[in-house]
Design a protein around this motif. Structure first.
Motif, PDB file in Angstrom:
ATOM      1  N   GLN A   1       5.390   3.116  -8.052  1.00 43.30           N
ATOM      2  CA  GLN A   1       6.404   3.729  -7.799  1.00 43.30           C
ATOM      3  C   GLN A   1       7.130   3.673  -6.599  1.00 43.30           C
ATOM      4  OE1 GLN A   1       7.706   5.786 -10.168  1.00 43.30           O
ATOM      5  NE2 GLN A   1       6.298   5.227 -11.553  1.00 43.30           N
ATOM      6  N   ALA A   2       8.465   3.518  -6.157  1.00 44.71           N
ATOM      7  CA  ALA A   2       9.060   3.382  -4.940  1.00 44.71           C
ATOM      8  C   ALA A   2      10.273   4.151  -4.850  1.00 44.71           C
ATOM      9  CB  ALA A   2       9.217   1.936  -4.511  1.00 44.71           C
ATOM     10  N   LYS A   3      10.791   4.351  -3.529  1.00 44.93           N
ATOM     11  CA  LYS A   3      11.888   5.166  -3.364  1.00 44.93           C
ATOM     12  C   LYS A   3      12.851   4.394  -2.703  1.00 44.93           C
ATOM     13  CE  LYS A   3      13.557   9.491  -1.411  1.00 44.93           C
ATOM     14  NZ  LYS A   3      13.008  10.802  -0.713  1.00 44.93           N
ATOM     15  N   VAL A   4      14.004   4.364  -2.758  1.00 39.82           N
ATOM     16  CA  VAL A   4      15.184   3.505  -2.399  1.00 39.82           C
ATOM     17  C   VAL A   4      15.735   4.182  -1.256  1.00 39.82           C
ATOM     18  CG1 VAL A   4      17.337   2.406  -2.766  1.00 39.82           C
ATOM     19  CG2 VAL A   4      15.903   2.559  -4.681  1.00 39.82           C
ATOM     20  N   LEU A   5      15.317   3.590  -0.019  1.00 35.94           N
ATOM     21  CA  LEU A   5      15.957   3.768   1.424  1.00 35.94           C
ATOM     22  C   LEU A   5      17.181   3.726   1.721  1.00 35.94           C
ATOM     23  CD1 LEU A   5      12.665   3.745   3.437  1.00 35.94           C
ATOM     24  CD2 LEU A   5      13.154   5.654   2.104  1.00 35.94           C
ATOM     25  N   SER A   6      17.509   2.479   1.528  1.00 35.71           N
ATOM     26  CA  SER A   6      19.012   1.872   1.988  1.00 35.71           C
ATOM     27  C   SER A   6      19.196   0.574   1.366  1.00 35.71           C
ATOM     28  CB  SER A   6      19.067   1.841   3.395  1.00 35.71           C
ATOM     29  OG  SER A   6      17.988   0.723   3.950  1.00 35.71           O
ATOM     30  N   HIS A   7      20.462   0.126   1.366  1.00 34.24           N
ATOM     31  CA  HIS A   7      20.789  -1.117   1.039  1.00 34.24           C
ATOM     32  C   HIS A   7      21.531  -1.669   2.150  1.00 34.24           C
ATOM     33  CE1 HIS A   7      20.195  -0.588  -3.174  1.00 34.24           C
ATOM     34  NE2 HIS A   7      20.710   0.665  -3.183  1.00 34.24           N
ATOM     35  N   GLY A   8      21.545  -3.173   2.319  1.00 32.45           N
ATOM     36  CA  GLY A   8      21.930  -3.904   3.376  1.00 32.45           C
ATOM     37  C   GLY A   8      22.124  -5.358   3.145  1.00 32.45           C
TER      38      GLY A   8
ATOM     39  N   VAL B   1       0.967  -1.080   0.024  1.00 31.62           N
ATOM     40  CA  VAL B   1      -0.062   0.126   0.081  1.00 31.62           C
ATOM     41  C   VAL B   1       0.875   1.368   0.042  1.00 31.62           C
ATOM     42  CG1 VAL B   1      -1.947  -1.041   1.147  1.00 31.62           C
ATOM     43  CG2 VAL B   1       0.049   0.006   2.625  1.00 31.62           C
ATOM     44  N   ALA B   2       0.221   2.470  -0.485  1.00 29.08           N
ATOM     45  CA  ALA B   2       1.290   3.502  -0.445  1.00 29.08           C
ATOM     46  C   ALA B   2       1.698   3.915   1.024  1.00 29.08           C
ATOM     47  CB  ALA B   2       0.311   4.638  -0.870  1.00 29.08           C
ATOM     48  N   GLY B   3       2.786   4.319   0.786  1.00 28.28           N
ATOM     49  CA  GLY B   3       3.530   4.807   2.272  1.00 28.28           C
ATOM     50  C   GLY B   3       4.223   3.809   3.097  1.00 28.28           C
ATOM     51  N   GLU B   4       4.075   2.372   2.579  1.00 26.50           N
ATOM     52  CA  GLU B   4       4.628   1.102   3.026  1.00 26.50           C
ATOM     53  C   GLU B   4       5.979   1.170   3.099  1.00 26.50           C
ATOM     54  OE1 GLU B   4       3.653  -3.709   3.652  1.00 26.50           O
ATOM     55  OE2 GLU B   4       2.843  -2.422   2.016  1.00 26.50           O
ATOM     56  N   ARG B   5       6.745   0.666   3.994  1.00 20.25           N
ATOM     57  CA  ARG B   5       8.278   0.293   3.844  1.00 20.25           C
ATOM     58  C   ARG B   5       8.570  -1.266   4.009  1.00 20.25           C
ATOM     59  NH1 ARG B   5      11.280   4.667   7.549  1.00 20.25           N
ATOM     60  NH2 ARG B   5      13.064   3.521   6.648  1.00 20.25           N
ATOM     61  N   LEU B   6       9.241  -1.811   2.936  1.00 24.02           N
ATOM     62  CA  LEU B   6       9.436  -3.054   3.059  1.00 24.02           C
ATOM     63  C   LEU B   6      11.010  -3.436   2.294  1.00 24.02           C
ATOM     64  CD1 LEU B   6       8.010  -5.188   0.230  1.00 24.02           C
ATOM     65  CD2 LEU B   6       7.197  -2.745   0.462  1.00 24.02           C
ATOM     66  N   LYS B   7      11.640  -4.481   2.846  1.00 24.18           N
ATOM     67  CA  LYS B   7      12.752  -5.103   2.508  1.00 24.18           C
ATOM     68  C   LYS B   7      12.617  -6.066   1.393  1.00 24.18           C
ATOM     69  CE  LYS B   7      15.175  -4.396   6.798  1.00 24.18           C
ATOM     70  NZ  LYS B   7      15.847  -4.703   7.792  1.00 24.18           N
ATOM     71  N   VAL B   8      13.063  -5.903   0.155  1.00 25.71           N
ATOM     72  CA  VAL B   8      13.206  -6.871  -0.861  1.00 25.71           C
ATOM     73  C   VAL B   8      14.575  -7.143  -1.289  1.00 25.71           C
ATOM     74  CG1 VAL B   8      10.785  -5.592  -1.903  1.00 25.71           C
ATOM     75  CG2 VAL B   8      13.118  -4.908  -2.736  1.00 25.71           C
ATOM     76  N   GLU B   9      14.578  -8.217  -2.139  1.00 26.18           N
ATOM     77  CA  GLU B   9      15.955  -8.848  -2.707  1.00 26.18           C
ATOM     78  C   GLU B   9      16.806  -7.365  -3.344  1.00 26.18           C
ATOM     79  OE1 GLU B   9      16.971 -11.792  -2.487  1.00 26.18           O
ATOM     80  OE2 GLU B   9      15.390 -12.275  -1.263  1.00 26.18           O
ATOM     81  N   LYS B  10      17.630  -7.449  -3.550  1.00 28.90           N
ATOM     82  CA  LYS B  10      18.650  -6.334  -3.913  1.00 28.90           C
ATOM     83  C   LYS B  10      18.248  -5.819  -5.148  1.00 28.90           C
ATOM     84  CE  LYS B  10      23.477  -4.698  -4.402  1.00 28.90           C
ATOM     85  NZ  LYS B  10      24.828  -5.046  -4.262  1.00 28.90           N
ATOM     86  N   LEU B  11      17.880  -4.502  -5.282  1.00 29.64           N
ATOM     87  CA  LEU B  11      17.614  -3.934  -6.568  1.00 29.64           C
ATOM     88  C   LEU B  11      18.550  -2.821  -6.709  1.00 29.64           C
ATOM     89  CD1 LEU B  11      13.927  -3.092  -5.715  1.00 29.64           C
ATOM     90  CD2 LEU B  11      14.375  -4.984  -7.272  1.00 29.64           C
ATOM     91  N   ILE B  12      18.883  -2.774  -8.354  1.00 33.08           N
ATOM     92  CA  ILE B  12      19.928  -1.549  -8.808  1.00 33.08           C
ATOM     93  C   ILE B  12      19.302  -0.412  -8.539  1.00 33.08           C
ATOM     94  CG2 ILE B  12      21.212  -0.872 -10.807  1.00 33.08           C
ATOM     95  CD1 ILE B  12      21.181  -3.890 -11.482  1.00 33.08           C
ATOM     96  N   GLY B  13      19.866   0.632  -7.778  1.00 40.13           N
ATOM     97  CA  GLY B  13      19.393   2.057  -7.793  1.00 40.13           C
ATOM     98  C   GLY B  13      20.078   2.737  -6.608  1.00 40.13           C
ATOM     99  N   GLU B  14      20.289   4.109  -6.664  1.00 35.09           N
ATOM    100  CA  GLU B  14      21.121   4.724  -5.724  1.00 35.09           C
ATOM    101  C   GLU B  14      20.239   4.942  -4.411  1.00 35.09           C
ATOM    102  OE1 GLU B  14      24.552   5.810  -5.447  1.00 35.09           O
ATOM    103  OE2 GLU B  14      24.633   4.594  -7.445  1.00 35.09           O
ATOM    104  N   VAL B  15      20.706   5.168  -3.368  1.00 37.24           N
ATOM    105  CA  VAL B  15      19.987   5.453  -1.956  1.00 37.24           C
ATOM    106  C   VAL B  15      19.251   7.023  -2.455  1.00 37.24           C
ATOM    107  CG1 VAL B  15      19.931   6.220   0.227  1.00 37.24           C
ATOM    108  CG2 VAL B  15      21.355   4.387  -0.679  1.00 37.24           C
ATOM    109  N   GLY B  16      17.961   7.143  -2.341  1.00 35.22           N
ATOM    110  CA  GLY B  16      17.316   8.391  -2.641  1.00 35.22           C
ATOM    111  C   GLY B  16      16.673   8.462  -3.793  1.00 35.22           C
ATOM    112  N   SER B  17      17.158   7.385  -4.797  1.00 35.09           N
ATOM    113  CA  SER B  17      16.316   7.636  -5.993  1.00 35.09           C
ATOM    114  C   SER B  17      14.930   6.656  -6.211  1.00 35.09           C
ATOM    115  CB  SER B  17      17.164   6.839  -7.107  1.00 35.09           C
ATOM    116  OG  SER B  17      17.575   5.555  -6.848  1.00 35.09           O
TER     117      SER B  17
ATOM    118  N   ILE C   1      12.786  -0.269   0.764  1.00 29.15           N
ATOM    119  CA  ILE C   1      12.167   0.649  -0.172  1.00 29.15           C
ATOM    120  C   ILE C   1      10.921   1.272   0.410  1.00 29.15           C
ATOM    121  CG2 ILE C   1      13.046   0.041  -2.638  1.00 29.15           C
ATOM    122  CD1 ILE C   1      10.231  -1.842  -2.813  1.00 29.15           C
ATOM    123  N   GLN C   2      10.440   2.525   0.047  1.00 25.34           N
ATOM    124  CA  GLN C   2       9.080   2.968   0.559  1.00 25.34           C
ATOM    125  C   GLN C   2       8.382   3.114  -0.676  1.00 25.34           C
ATOM    126  OE1 GLN C   2       9.447   6.407   2.958  1.00 25.34           O
ATOM    127  NE2 GLN C   2       7.182   6.286   3.431  1.00 25.34           N
ATOM    128  N   ILE C   3       7.158   2.341  -0.683  1.00 35.35           N
ATOM    129  CA  ILE C   3       6.189   2.532  -1.596  1.00 35.35           C
ATOM    130  C   ILE C   3       5.656   3.826  -1.612  1.00 35.35           C
ATOM    131  CG2 ILE C   3       4.247   1.496  -2.511  1.00 35.35           C
ATOM    132  CD1 ILE C   3       6.462  -0.239  -2.566  1.00 35.35           C
TER     133      ILE C   3
END
Length: 115
Positions: free
Chosen positions: A60-67, A15-31, A96-98
């Motif tokens: 659409q999702a925003k990359v918050l961090s990698h780990g 849902v919109a606004g949700e934060r979740l951890k998914v398998e590694k995606l290509i993308g800079e933090v904040g993109s 990511i944040q949806i």
């Protein structure tokens, strides 16, 4: 409104606004990234199920961090054979944040409006 998306070989209900951890995606933090493998959309009583994907739908999702996740220990042993093997594994993830759940791409909507 919620959607079921597929990324990294797994399916997630988002849902919109949700934060979740998914398998590694290509993308800079904040993109911002676009996930266009949408399997299902639900908006109240209106439910759309893809076969297997919904054409034109995206999330659409925003990359918050990698780990890296917690270590999982793998232990293999064959009894009476003196065989023992210990191995560790840490899976990479992207948090990511949806953002927006779009039912049709903007270009297609503008093209239909122009007709």
């Amino acid at each position: 409104m919620y959607a079921v998306i597929k990324t990294g070989g797994k399916q997630y209900r988002v849902v919109a606004g949700e934060r979740l951890k998914v398998e590694k995606l290509i993308g800079e933090v904040g993109s911002d990234i676009t996930i266009d493998q949408v399997l299902m959309l639900a908006d109240g009583e209106n439910v759309t199920i893809g076969a297997p994907l919904i054409a034109g739908a995206s999330v659409q999702a925003k990359v918050l961090s990698h780990g890296r996740g917690d270590k999982v220990m793998i232990f293999k042993m064959r009894r009476r054979k003196h065989y023992r093997k210990t191995q560790g594994h840490r899976q990479d993830y992207t948090e990511i944040q949806i953002g927006d759940i779009a039912t049709k791409p903007a270009k297609a909507a503008k093209a239909k409006a122009a007709e």
